[in-house]
Design a protein around this motif. Structure first.
Motif, PDB file in Angstrom:
ATOM      1  N   GLU A 135      -8.547  22.316  -9.098  1.00 58.29           N
ATOM      2  CA  GLU A 135      -9.526  21.507  -9.827  1.00 58.29           C
ATOM      3  C   GLU A 135      -9.357  20.033  -9.489  1.00 58.29           C
ATOM      4  O   GLU A 135     -10.340  19.297  -9.320  1.00 58.29           O
ATOM      5  CB  GLU A 135      -9.393  21.718 -11.329  1.00 58.29           C
ATOM      6  N   GLY A 136      -8.100  19.605  -9.366  1.00 60.65           N
ATOM      7  CA  GLY A 136      -7.842  18.214  -9.001  1.00 60.65           C
ATOM      8  C   GLY A 136      -8.418  17.867  -7.641  1.00 60.65           C
ATOM      9  O   GLY A 136      -8.968  16.779  -7.443  1.00 60.65           O
ATOM     10  N   ARG A 187     -11.245  18.673   1.952  1.00 61.83           N
ATOM     11  CA  ARG A 187     -10.671  19.339   0.772  1.00 61.83           C
ATOM     12  C   ARG A 187     -10.173  20.740   1.103  1.00 61.83           C
ATOM     13  O   ARG A 187      -9.167  21.195   0.570  1.00 61.83           O
ATOM     14  CB  ARG A 187     -11.699  19.383  -0.352  1.00 61.83           C
ATOM     15  N   GLN A 202     -11.035  19.187  -6.268  1.00 64.87           N
ATOM     16  CA  GLN A 202     -12.491  19.114  -6.407  1.00 64.87           C
ATOM     17  C   GLN A 202     -12.936  17.789  -7.020  1.00 64.87           C
ATOM     18  O   GLN A 202     -14.037  17.320  -6.756  1.00 64.87           O
ATOM     19  CB  GLN A 202     -13.013  20.281  -7.241  1.00 64.87           C
ATOM     20  N   ASN A 203     -12.084  17.194  -7.840  1.00 66.31           N
ATOM     21  CA  ASN A 203     -12.428  15.939  -8.499  1.00 66.31           C
ATOM     22  C   ASN A 203     -12.010  14.706  -7.706  1.00 66.31           C
ATOM     23  O   ASN A 203     -12.265  13.586  -8.122  1.00 66.31           O
ATOM     24  CB  ASN A 203     -11.794  15.889  -9.896  1.00 66.31           C
ATOM     25  N   LEU A 204     -11.366  14.913  -6.568  1.00 64.56           N
ATOM     26  CA  LEU A 204     -10.907  13.815  -5.734  1.00 64.56           C
ATOM     27  C   LEU A 204     -12.098  13.126  -5.069  1.00 64.56           C
ATOM     28  O   LEU A 204     -12.922  13.791  -4.441  1.00 64.56           O
ATOM     29  CB  LEU A 204      -9.968  14.382  -4.668  1.00 64.56           C
ATOM     30  N   PRO A 205     -12.217  11.812  -5.208  1.00 57.45           N
ATOM     31  CA  PRO A 205     -13.338  11.119  -4.549  1.00 57.45           C
ATOM     32  C   PRO A 205     -13.268  11.282  -3.028  1.00 57.45           C
ATOM     33  O   PRO A 205     -12.181  11.257  -2.441  1.00 57.45           O
ATOM     34  CB  PRO A 205     -13.135   9.649  -4.939  1.00 57.45           C
ATOM     35  N   SER A 251      -4.977  23.995 -11.825  1.00 62.55           N
ATOM     36  CA  SER A 251      -5.019  22.545 -12.014  1.00 62.55           C
ATOM     37  C   SER A 251      -5.075  21.809 -10.687  1.00 62.55           C
ATOM     38  O   SER A 251      -5.827  20.836 -10.532  1.00 62.55           O
ATOM     39  CB  SER A 251      -3.793  22.074 -12.795  1.00 62.55           C
TER      40      SER A 251
END
Length: 86
Positions: free
Chosen positions: A51-52, A65, A54-57, A48
């Motif tokens: 994945e979080g 990252r 990777q989804n961070l703007p 989680s």
């Protein structure tokens, strides 16, 4: 997974479990020899968090990252010493 048929969704779930979740769980199992469910909690938490990231703007932080991922991995692995079961 309504966008794909149930047989394909099940195959995808099994592949994800076998290729991602189970190997991570095996990494954490030695830390929790008496409560193996905790190894599963840690594997799920790890997935989680990654994945979080990777989804961070990109505009959210100037920190790469990869550096954040390295930090999270260190915190998870080093922080487990406080919970190590003997």
């Amino acid at each position: 997974m309504p966008a794909i048929g149930e047989p394909h969704a099940e195959r995808l779930r099994k592949s994800t479990n076998d290729s991602l979740f189970l190997p991570l769980r095996q990494v954490f199992e030695p830390v929790f020899p008496h409560t193996p469910a905790r190894a599963g909690y840690m594997a799920g938490t790890f997935l989680s968090l990654v994945e979080g990231l990777q989804n961070l703007p990109a505009s959210f932080t100037p920190i790469p990252r990869q550096h954040m991922a390295d930090f999270l991995i260190d915190v998870l692995l080093d922080g487990l010493n406080a919970y190590r079961e003997e």
